[in-house]
Design a protein around this motif. Structure first.
Motif, PDB file in Angstrom:
ATOM      1  N   SER A 125      34.355  21.704  -0.599  1.00 33.98           N
ATOM      2  CA  SER A 125      34.526  22.802  -1.559  1.00 33.98           C
ATOM      3  C   SER A 125      34.594  22.302  -2.896  1.00 33.98           C
ATOM      4  O   SER A 125      34.445  23.365  -3.775  1.00 33.98           O
ATOM      5  CB  SER A 125      35.987  23.314  -1.160  1.00 33.98           C
ATOM      6  N   GLY A 126      34.235  21.269  -3.125  1.00 35.89           N
ATOM      7  CA  GLY A 126      33.867  20.845  -4.553  1.00 35.89           C
ATOM      8  C   GLY A 126      33.292  19.418  -4.569  1.00 35.89           C
ATOM      9  O   GLY A 126      33.154  18.770  -3.561  1.00 35.89           O
ATOM     10  N   LEU A 127      32.742  19.075  -5.900  1.00 32.36           N
ATOM     11  CA  LEU A 127      31.700  18.149  -6.004  1.00 32.36           C
ATOM     12  C   LEU A 127      31.597  17.624  -7.284  1.00 32.36           C
ATOM     13  O   LEU A 127      31.490  18.338  -8.229  1.00 32.36           O
ATOM     14  CB  LEU A 127      30.439  18.476  -5.380  1.00 32.36           C
ATOM     15  N   THR A 128      31.642  16.355  -7.526  1.00 36.30           N
ATOM     16  CA  THR A 128      31.353  15.637  -8.749  1.00 36.30           C
ATOM     17  C   THR A 128      30.641  14.343  -8.441  1.00 36.30           C
ATOM     18  O   THR A 128      30.817  13.537  -7.534  1.00 36.30           O
ATOM     19  CB  THR A 128      32.434  15.641  -9.675  1.00 36.30           C
ATOM     20  N   TRP A 129      30.297  13.847  -9.594  1.00 31.90           N
ATOM     21  CA  TRP A 129      29.693  12.273  -9.646  1.00 31.90           C
ATOM     22  C   TRP A 129      30.584  11.474 -10.677  1.00 31.90           C
ATOM     23  O   TRP A 129      30.880  11.934 -11.855  1.00 31.90           O
ATOM     24  CB  TRP A 129      28.175  12.453 -10.106  1.00 31.90           C
ATOM     25  N   ALA A 130      30.863  10.418 -10.079  1.00 31.85           N
ATOM     26  CA  ALA A 130      31.432   9.498 -10.998  1.00 31.85           C
ATOM     27  C   ALA A 130      31.390   7.914 -10.206  1.00 31.85           C
ATOM     28  O   ALA A 130      31.514   7.746  -9.060  1.00 31.85           O
ATOM     29  CB  ALA A 130      33.260   9.778 -11.283  1.00 31.85           C
ATOM     30  N   GLU A 131      31.311   6.810 -11.213  1.00 33.27           N
ATOM     31  CA  GLU A 131      31.449   5.611 -10.899  1.00 33.27           C
ATOM     32  C   GLU A 131      30.325   5.453  -9.589  1.00 33.27           C
ATOM     33  O   GLU A 131      30.553   4.409  -8.791  1.00 33.27           O
ATOM     34  CB  GLU A 131      32.664   5.245 -10.289  1.00 33.27           C
ATOM     35  N   TYR A 144      45.008  23.455  -1.355  1.00 37.14           N
ATOM     36  CA  TYR A 144      43.593  23.505  -1.174  1.00 37.14           C
ATOM     37  C   TYR A 144      42.837  22.767  -2.204  1.00 37.14           C
ATOM     38  O   TYR A 144      43.150  23.212  -3.382  1.00 37.14           O
ATOM     39  CB  TYR A 144      43.238  25.030  -0.741  1.00 37.14           C
ATOM     40  N   VAL A 145      41.789  22.189  -2.070  1.00 39.97           N
ATOM     41  CA  VAL A 145      41.173  21.777  -3.042  1.00 39.97           C
ATOM     42  C   VAL A 145      39.817  22.529  -3.014  1.00 39.97           C
ATOM     43  O   VAL A 145      39.112  22.817  -2.251  1.00 39.97           O
ATOM     44  CB  VAL A 145      40.692  20.160  -2.758  1.00 39.97           C
ATOM     45  N   TYR A 189      38.517  21.717   1.531  1.00 40.23           N
ATOM     46  CA  TYR A 189      39.095  22.478   1.156  1.00 40.23           C
ATOM     47  C   TYR A 189      40.503  23.073   2.044  1.00 40.23           C
ATOM     48  O   TYR A 189      41.578  22.533   1.330  1.00 40.23           O
ATOM     49  CB  TYR A 189      38.403  24.192   1.300  1.00 40.23           C
ATOM     50  N   ARG A 190      40.402  23.316   3.034  1.00 40.48           N
ATOM     51  CA  ARG A 190      41.451  23.485   3.859  1.00 40.48           C
ATOM     52  C   ARG A 190      42.209  22.170   4.512  1.00 40.48           C
ATOM     53  O   ARG A 190      43.567  22.222   4.690  1.00 40.48           O
ATOM     54  CB  ARG A 190      41.386  24.412   4.975  1.00 40.48           C
ATOM     55  N   GLU A 191      41.727  21.231   4.408  1.00 39.29           N
ATOM     56  CA  GLU A 191      42.204  19.718   4.768  1.00 39.29           C
ATOM     57  C   GLU A 191      42.917  19.407   3.702  1.00 39.29           C
ATOM     58  O   GLU A 191      43.679  18.276   3.910  1.00 39.29           O
ATOM     59  CB  GLU A 191      41.152  18.762   5.412  1.00 39.29           C
ATOM     60  N   ARG A 192      42.670  19.944   2.502  1.00 41.35           N
ATOM     61  CA  ARG A 192      43.404  19.558   1.216  1.00 41.35           C
ATOM     62  C   ARG A 192      43.206  17.898   0.997  1.00 41.35           C
ATOM     63  O   ARG A 192      44.058  17.180   0.685  1.00 41.35           O
ATOM     64  CB  ARG A 192      45.033  19.702   1.084  1.00 41.35           C
ATOM     65  N   LYS A 193      42.133  17.471   1.049  1.00 39.70           N
ATOM     66  CA  LYS A 193      41.678  16.119   0.983  1.00 39.70           C
ATOM     67  C   LYS A 193      40.365  15.931  -0.082  1.00 39.70           C
ATOM     68  O   LYS A 193      39.706  16.994  -0.415  1.00 39.70           O
ATOM     69  CB  LYS A 193      41.211  15.726   2.176  1.00 39.70           C
ATOM     70  N   ILE A 194      40.377  14.763  -0.998  1.00 36.41           N
ATOM     71  CA  ILE A 194      39.215  14.499  -1.695  1.00 36.41           C
ATOM     72  C   ILE A 194      38.656  13.219  -1.239  1.00 36.41           C
ATOM     73  O   ILE A 194      39.332  12.218  -1.018  1.00 36.41           O
ATOM     74  CB  ILE A 194      39.741  14.383  -3.091  1.00 36.41           C
TER      75      ILE A 194
END
Length: 225
Positions: A110-116, A148-149, A124-129
């Motif tokens: 449900s979400g995506l970014t770039w770093a490091e 939710y993430v 999303y529903r697992e509430r994890k990153i």
């Protein structure tokens, strides 16, 4: 996240997010599933297209015919786009898909970014990153949330994520190792977050889900030094 952490998050003071500008509805008015920023334009996942928005004029300046269902990221050269249960690496000049890796949430991403040098993916529903290897999708780190993430980004070395439960959304700064909540910005009622990106200066860009909108939200000011 354990009970103590849940209590800590609830006790954390909440500030109201300041929406600086709304863009929309964009294009055909379809869902916005993810956003990223390349230093000039805001890119957004819009179903069957990835679109680029000039944040100064509000005009759509590019449109790539690419499947785009959720989070979007930019590594300085390429776009990354969540499509069902995979992440596509895209040439932003041509729209060509250069490579694909499995998404860690197997379709629940449900979400995506770039770093490091890594991709960071919301589940999303697992509430994890997840922190994953952009070359093969291997999970390098898992961070738990209690919401939710719905978007992930980094601001000045600090991890933020969007939440959306019921009709309430927040932007949350969390500890990148423990998931402990450090700061909360509550979005106004009815303004939900589907995708999140920091512009490197003073704004967060937030996808607005089925409204087809993108919102610019003022990032918290930090004390100099």
């Amino acid at each position: 996240m354990n009970r103590k952490s849940e209590q800590q998050a609830t006790a954390m003071p909440v500030s109201t997010a300041e929406i600086v500008r709304e863009y929309a509805p964009l294009g055909s008015g379809g869902d916005i599933g993810g956003v990223t920023y390349d230093g000039r334009d805001v890119w957004a996942a819009a179903g069957s297209r990835v679109i680029a928005l000039d944040p100064a004029s509000g005009e759509i300046v590019r449109s790539l015919d690419c499947a785009a269902h959720a989070g979007t990221a930019f590594d300085g050269k390429h776009l990354y786009q969540i499509v069902e249960a995979r992440i596509d690496k895209i040439d932003p000049a041509t729209g060509d898909v250069l490579a694909s890796i499995p998404a860690p949430g197997q379709g629940g991403d449900s979400g995506l970014t770039w770093a490091e040098g890594s991709l960071w993916v919301g589940h999303y529903r697992e509430r994890k990153i997840y922190q994953i290897d952009p070359n093969n999708g291997a999970v390098l780190r898992t961070i738990e949330s209690n919401r939710y993430v719905t978007g992930v980004t980094w601001m000045d070395g600090e991890l933020w994520h969007g939440t959306w439960e019921g009709d309430e959304s927040e932007l949350r700064r969390i500890d990148a190792h423990t998931g402990e909540v450090r700061e909360r910005l509550a979005m106004p009622a009815g303004t939900n977050v589907s995708g999140l990106e920091y512009d490197g200066a003073d704004l967060f860009y937030c996808g607005g889900g089925p409204t087809g909108k993108i919102r610019a939200v003022r990032a918290p000011r930090r004390a100099a030094g």
